[in-house]
Design an enzyme around this catalytic site. Structure first.
Site, short mmCIF file in Angstrom:
data_model
loop_
_atom_site.label_atom_id
_atom_site.label_comp_id
_atom_site.label_asym_id
_atom_site.label_seq_id
_atom_site.Cartn_x
_atom_site.Cartn_y
_atom_site.Cartn_z
CG MET A 136 50.66 36.09 7.80
SD MET A 136 51.47 34.48 7.84
CE MET A 136 53.06 34.94 8.58
CB CYS A 164 42.52 41.01 3.66
SG CYS A 164 41.76 40.00 4.94
CE LYS A 199 50.89 39.95 1.54
NZ LYS A 199 49.72 39.12 1.19
CG ASN A 205 52.72 36.70 -0.36
OD1 ASN A 205 51.53 36.88 -0.12
ND2 ASN A 205 53.48 35.99 0.44
N GLY A 206 53.51 34.00 -1.97
CA GLY A 206 52.71 32.79 -2.13
C GLY A 206 53.55 31.55 -2.32
CG ASP A 207 52.15 28.15 -2.59
OD1 ASP A 207 51.62 28.20 -1.46
OD2 ASP A 207 51.53 27.81 -3.61
N GLY A 215 55.44 33.95 4.13
CA GLY A 215 54.41 34.02 5.15
C GLY A 215 54.29 32.77 5.99
NE ARG A 216 50.17 29.39 3.35
CZ ARG A 216 49.54 28.62 2.47
NH1 ARG A 216 48.57 27.82 2.87
NH2 ARG A 216 49.88 28.63 1.19
#
Length: 346
Positions: free
Chosen positions: A25, A113, A158, A230-232, A254-255
């Site tokens: 990130m 991205c 990715k 990937n995601g949530d 990630g987040r």
């Protein structure tokens, strides 16, 4: 044939569980934050922020020096993957060679991205519009990612499920044809950004497509392209459930790392005092490693995550937003702890 490299040690068979890795990130997973994450809750694999392959080759000497700071890592961070973006095969080849010589364990190519400035260069998510160029870039990275001792680094990608709509059925086979070691699927389209929930059913479908093309269900003994989702993914437990539901080889988080360097440390919940102590440590690392080339304001997003959910958090957070040095941050935290719990752990 798939060159798995170090990823062979990161398969479900080798680990006895899915692989859990940290997403790259921009202005988040920099050298300073990775130092802290590596100390308090190291994932199976670390990624750098993404770096321009074109810049590494064409920038002025001063520009190259700044970009090279994004490729600095510490010995204890292995295995670590350098993420690159670019649309020029020759520059990608040279950048991949540079990363190989720097001692990275693998090279990842960003093809997801959504930043407009990146897309204008034909990079990131724009790659999904040009499968022919995408495949050229993968081949170029493979050609360059060779150390002087002959070691060939594994190449990973990715990406997303599509640009404006789900295009897995056509996009993923193009990538698989180049036999990368790993493909991480962000389970949203570029158009959706992060505005909708990640749809992990598409990660499950990506695994099926991989199995169909590479005949994984027939002969799992041969190297094959790993599929990560990937995601949530909110924590390790959630990541584990998502991997089980989709048969993914691993999950990229990630987040969820914001304000939580302990994310990859199983079932660990830090006390407020520890969170604030590590926040100060993170700030000092930023000042030491990046303070001369990056704006201190980058740390503000981290303060918002570290400082919440406890009495006095709002007031401390407001003070931190005005801080401009690591020394001032440490002073504020010491004062807060002394006034709140009458102790100092710094």
């Amino acid at each position: 044939m798939v060159n798995s490299g170090f990823w062979l040690k990161m398969t479900c068979i080798a680990l006895g569980r899915p692989c859990y890795v940290l997403a790259p990130m921009a202005d988040v997973t920099d050298a300073a934050f990775r130092r802290v994450i590596n100390k308090y809750g190291k994932p199976d694999v670390l990624w750098t922020e993404f770096v321009s392959a074109d810049g590494l080759v064409r920038a002025t000497e001063e520009g190259k020096k700044k970009l090279m700071r994004d490729l600095v890592f510490e010995k204890g961070e292995h295995p670590i993957v350098a993420q690159l973006f670019g649309s020029n095969p020759e520059y990608m080849r040279q950048a991949a060679k540079l990363c190989a010589d720097l001692g990275f364990d693998g090279i990842d190519i960003n093809m997801g991205c959504p930043d407009r400035s990146i897309e204008k260069q034909g990079c990131g998510a724009a790659m999904m519009k040009n499968p022919v160029k995408a495949r050229e870039i993968i081949r170029a990275a493979k050609e360059g990612a060779i150390r002087d001792d002959g070691t060939v680094l594994p190449i990973s990608i990715k990406t997303r499920i599509g640009y404006n709509k789900n295009e897995l059925e056509t996009w993923l086979p193009e990538l698989l044809a180049e036999e990368p070691a790993l493909i991480t699927i962000h389970a949203r389209t570029r158009k959706e950004m992060s505005a909708v929930p990640a749809r992990w059913e598409y990660v499950a479908r990506a695994v099926e497509i991989r199995n169909e093309i590479q005949r994984v269900d027939i002969d799992a003994r041969k190297p094959y392209t790993l599929i990560f989702g990937n995601g949530d993914a909110f924590d390790l437990e959630d990541a584990r459930k998502k991997a089980e539901l989709t048969n993914a080889d691993g999950v990229m988080l990630g987040r969820a790392i914001f304000g939580n360097p302990w994310l990859f440390k199983e079932s660990y919940i830090p006390a407020v005092e520890e969170k604030l102590r590590v926040m100060v440590e993170h700030t000092k690392a930023f000042a030491e490693l990046l303070g001369d080339i990056k704006n201190f304001a980058i740390m503000k997003k981290h303060y918002k995550a570290y400082v919440n959910g406890f009495d006095g958090a709002k007031e401390l957070r407001m003070e931190l937003m005005a801080a401009e040095t690591a020394e001032r941050v440490e002073e504020l935290v010491k004062g807060f702890l002394k006034n709140s719990v009458d102790i100092s752990i710094l």
